[in-house]
Write a protein that holds these residues in place. Structure first.
Motif, PDB file in Angstrom:
ATOM      1  N   UNK A   1     -28.797  32.511   5.392  1.00 40.68           N
ATOM      2  CA  UNK A   1     -28.039  31.345   5.888  1.00 40.68           C
ATOM      3  C   UNK A   1     -29.007  30.395   6.588  1.00 40.68           C
ATOM      4  N   UNK A   2     -28.996  29.116   6.241  1.00 36.24           N
ATOM      5  CA  UNK A   2     -29.919  28.179   6.865  1.00 36.24           C
ATOM      6  C   UNK A   2     -29.688  28.110   8.365  1.00 36.24           C
ATOM      7  N   UNK A   3     -30.806  28.041   9.124  1.00 43.22           N
ATOM      8  CA  UNK A   3     -30.696  27.936  10.576  1.00 43.22           C
ATOM      9  C   UNK A   3     -30.338  26.511  10.968  1.00 43.22           C
ATOM     10  N   UNK A   4     -30.010  26.342  12.250  1.00 43.10           N
ATOM     11  CA  UNK A   4     -29.681  24.999  12.743  1.00 43.10           C
ATOM     12  C   UNK A   4     -30.867  24.063  12.571  1.00 43.10           C
ATOM     13  N   UNK A   5     -32.085  24.588  12.800  1.00 48.63           N
ATOM     14  CA  UNK A   5     -33.292  23.770  12.650  1.00 48.63           C
ATOM     15  C   UNK A   5     -33.460  23.297  11.213  1.00 48.63           C
ATOM     16  N   UNK A   6     -33.191  24.203  10.260  1.00 45.34           N
ATOM     17  CA  UNK A   6     -33.307  23.848   8.851  1.00 45.34           C
ATOM     18  C   UNK A   6     -32.317  22.752   8.499  1.00 45.34           C
ATOM     19  N   UNK A   7     -31.073  22.872   8.978  1.00 42.14           N
ATOM     20  CA  UNK A   7     -30.054  21.875   8.673  1.00 42.14           C
ATOM     21  C   UNK A   7     -30.396  20.526   9.285  1.00 42.14           C
ATOM     22  N   UNK A  78     -20.329  13.185  -2.286  1.00 43.71           N
ATOM     23  CA  UNK A  78     -20.516  14.088  -1.149  1.00 43.71           C
ATOM     24  C   UNK A  78     -20.892  15.479  -1.630  1.00 43.71           C
ATOM     25  N   UNK A  79     -20.118  16.019  -2.568  1.00 48.01           N
ATOM     26  CA  UNK A  79     -20.281  17.408  -2.977  1.00 48.01           C
ATOM     27  C   UNK A  79     -21.495  17.633  -3.881  1.00 48.01           C
ATOM     28  N   UNK A  80     -21.755  16.703  -4.786  1.00 48.10           N
ATOM     29  CA  UNK A  80     -22.808  16.910  -5.774  1.00 48.10           C
ATOM     30  C   UNK A  80     -24.137  16.268  -5.387  1.00 48.10           C
ATOM     31  N   UNK A  81     -24.071  15.161  -4.635  1.00 49.56           N
ATOM     32  CA  UNK A  81     -25.299  14.441  -4.276  1.00 49.56           C
ATOM     33  C   UNK A  81     -25.668  14.588  -2.810  1.00 49.56           C
ATOM     34  N   UNK A  82     -24.833  15.273  -2.042  1.00 44.10           N
ATOM     35  CA  UNK A  82     -25.153  15.492  -0.638  1.00 44.10           C
ATOM     36  C   UNK A  82     -25.076  14.248   0.231  1.00 44.10           C
ATOM     37  N   UNK A  83     -24.294  13.252  -0.165  1.00 45.13           N
ATOM     38  CA  UNK A  83     -24.183  12.018   0.606  1.00 45.13           C
ATOM     39  C   UNK A  83     -23.127  12.196   1.713  1.00 45.13           C
ATOM     40  N   UNK A  84     -23.496  12.985   2.707  1.00 45.38           N
ATOM     41  CA  UNK A  84     -22.535  13.391   3.737  1.00 45.38           C
ATOM     42  C   UNK A  84     -22.075  12.231   4.617  1.00 45.38           C
ATOM     43  N   UNK A  85     -22.842  11.140   4.659  1.00 40.52           N
ATOM     44  CA  UNK A  85     -22.414   9.994   5.439  1.00 40.52           C
ATOM     45  C   UNK A  85     -21.102   9.401   4.960  1.00 40.52           C
ATOM     46  N   UNK A  86     -20.759   9.674   3.691  1.00 37.43           N
ATOM     47  CA  UNK A  86     -19.519   9.157   3.124  1.00 37.43           C
ATOM     48  C   UNK A  86     -18.281   9.901   3.621  1.00 37.43           C
ATOM     49  N   UNK A  87     -18.472  11.046   4.249  1.00 35.55           N
ATOM     50  CA  UNK A  87     -17.337  11.851   4.695  1.00 35.55           C
ATOM     51  C   UNK A  87     -16.473  11.071   5.690  1.00 35.55           C
ATOM     52  N   UNK A 124     -25.626  23.271  -1.087  1.00 33.47           N
ATOM     53  CA  UNK A 124     -25.347  22.023  -0.372  1.00 33.47           C
ATOM     54  C   UNK A 124     -25.919  21.990   1.040  1.00 33.47           C
ATOM     55  N   UNK A 125     -25.871  23.146   1.705  1.00 34.65           N
ATOM     56  CA  UNK A 125     -26.286  23.173   3.104  1.00 34.65           C
ATOM     57  C   UNK A 125     -25.182  22.801   4.068  1.00 34.65           C
ATOM     58  N   UNK A 126     -23.950  22.622   3.576  1.00 37.93           N
ATOM     59  CA  UNK A 126     -22.817  22.312   4.435  1.00 37.93           C
ATOM     60  C   UNK A 126     -21.540  22.758   3.741  1.00 37.93           C
ATOM     61  N   UNK A 127     -20.470  22.904   4.544  1.00 37.74           N
ATOM     62  CA  UNK A 127     -19.166  23.305   4.035  1.00 37.74           C
ATOM     63  C   UNK A 127     -18.259  22.080   4.022  1.00 37.74           C
ATOM     64  N   UNK A 128     -17.845  21.655   2.858  1.00 35.62           N
ATOM     65  CA  UNK A 128     -17.132  20.385   2.714  1.00 35.62           C
ATOM     66  C   UNK A 128     -15.851  20.324   3.545  1.00 35.62           C
ATOM     67  N   UNK A 129     -14.918  21.295   3.435  1.00 35.86           N
ATOM     68  CA  UNK A 129     -13.678  21.187   4.219  1.00 35.86           C
ATOM     69  C   UNK A 129     -13.922  21.144   5.724  1.00 35.86           C
ATOM     70  N   UNK A 130     -14.895  21.928   6.199  1.00 35.97           N
ATOM     71  CA  UNK A 130     -15.191  21.926   7.630  1.00 35.97           C
ATOM     72  C   UNK A 130     -15.779  20.587   8.065  1.00 35.97           C
ATOM     73  N   UNK A 131     -16.656  20.035   7.249  1.00 39.74           N
ATOM     74  CA  UNK A 131     -17.255  18.748   7.578  1.00 39.74           C
ATOM     75  C   UNK A 131     -16.193  17.647   7.624  1.00 39.74           C
TER      76      UNK A 131
END
Length: 235
Positions: A1-7, A78-87, A124-131
């Protein structure tokens, strides 16, 4: 599991790349803008409703948008390209769906995101529903976990999806007596949400309903347009 530093490092790298690489609107590909004004307006919530009716019980589901056009492209970005700013642009649709679920004054509800598989999290490095919940200013409660692996749901029909996820989830921790609302990004056939409701109810929770950002339009009419062949899943 990626650490906080990695994320944090991943996020910093993504921000740096955004300065170096050309950016385009996630909804229409207009250059030099993350989300153009026209596409942002297309994400204005239009709540939609259905009832999943499966062996595990009925689950009312509210969705903020139809999963098509701009909404589908933004969710995929968001899900495929990792563009989390769009959330943040999708969060109002989730909020609108949650607001439609009436808890009947029986007490607070716990927001339970659908669990993300280990493979998807590594990718992805993140959980979509949680984000989505966090960007909506809400607190997710991780009360579901996978009991076994499932196949990719894409391309599967309703019955195949149900068989694929049957028995795949279990409650995580003590949920007895809790009133919960399930949260996901998109509902297609409702098989995954039905399985989640079954797992939580088996552990003693009351499932009030589910809320999603989007719903596939072939399943959900606009609010007030009841078409019996698409409004509920068949028993």
């Amino acid at each position: 599991m990626p650490s906080a530093l990695v994320l944090v490092t991943r996020s910093a790298c993504a921000d740096a790349l955004a300065l170096l690489l050309p950016v385009s609107c996630a909804g229409c590909d207009e250059p030099d803008v993350v989300l153009c004004e026209r596409c942002a307006l297309a994400l204005a919530p239009v709540p939609r409703h259905q009832v999943i009716d499966e062996p595990g019980g009925r689950v009312p589901v509210w969705s903020g948008l139809a999963f098509e056009g701009v909404a589908a492209r933004v969710v995929r970005a968001v899900k495929e390209d990792g563009r989390t700013g769009l959330v943040r642009a999708l969060a109002p649709a989730l909020r609108a769906a949650l607001d439609r679920l009436d808890p009947d004054g029986k007490g607070p509800v716990v927001l339970v995101p659908m669990p993300t598989s280990r493979a998807a999290y590594r990718r992805r490095g993140f959980r979509v529903p949680e984000l989505l919940l966090r960007r909506a200013g809400l607190r997710p409660a991780r009360l579901l976990r996978h009991a076994r692996r499932t196949g990719d749901q894409r391309g599967l029909g309703r019955d195949a999806r149900r068989r694929n996820v049957e028995g795949s989830l279990v409650a995580h921790g003590d949920v007895s007596g809790l009133r919960v609302v399930l949260v996901d990004d998109v509902v297609t056939t409702g098989a995954s949400l039905a399985e989640a409701a079954r797992a939580l109810r088996a552990a003693g929770a009351e499932v009030v309903g589910a809320a999603t950002v989007g719903a596939t339009p072939r399943r959900l009419p606009h609010l007030g347009e009841r078409r019996p062949d698409t409004f509920e899943t068949h028993r």
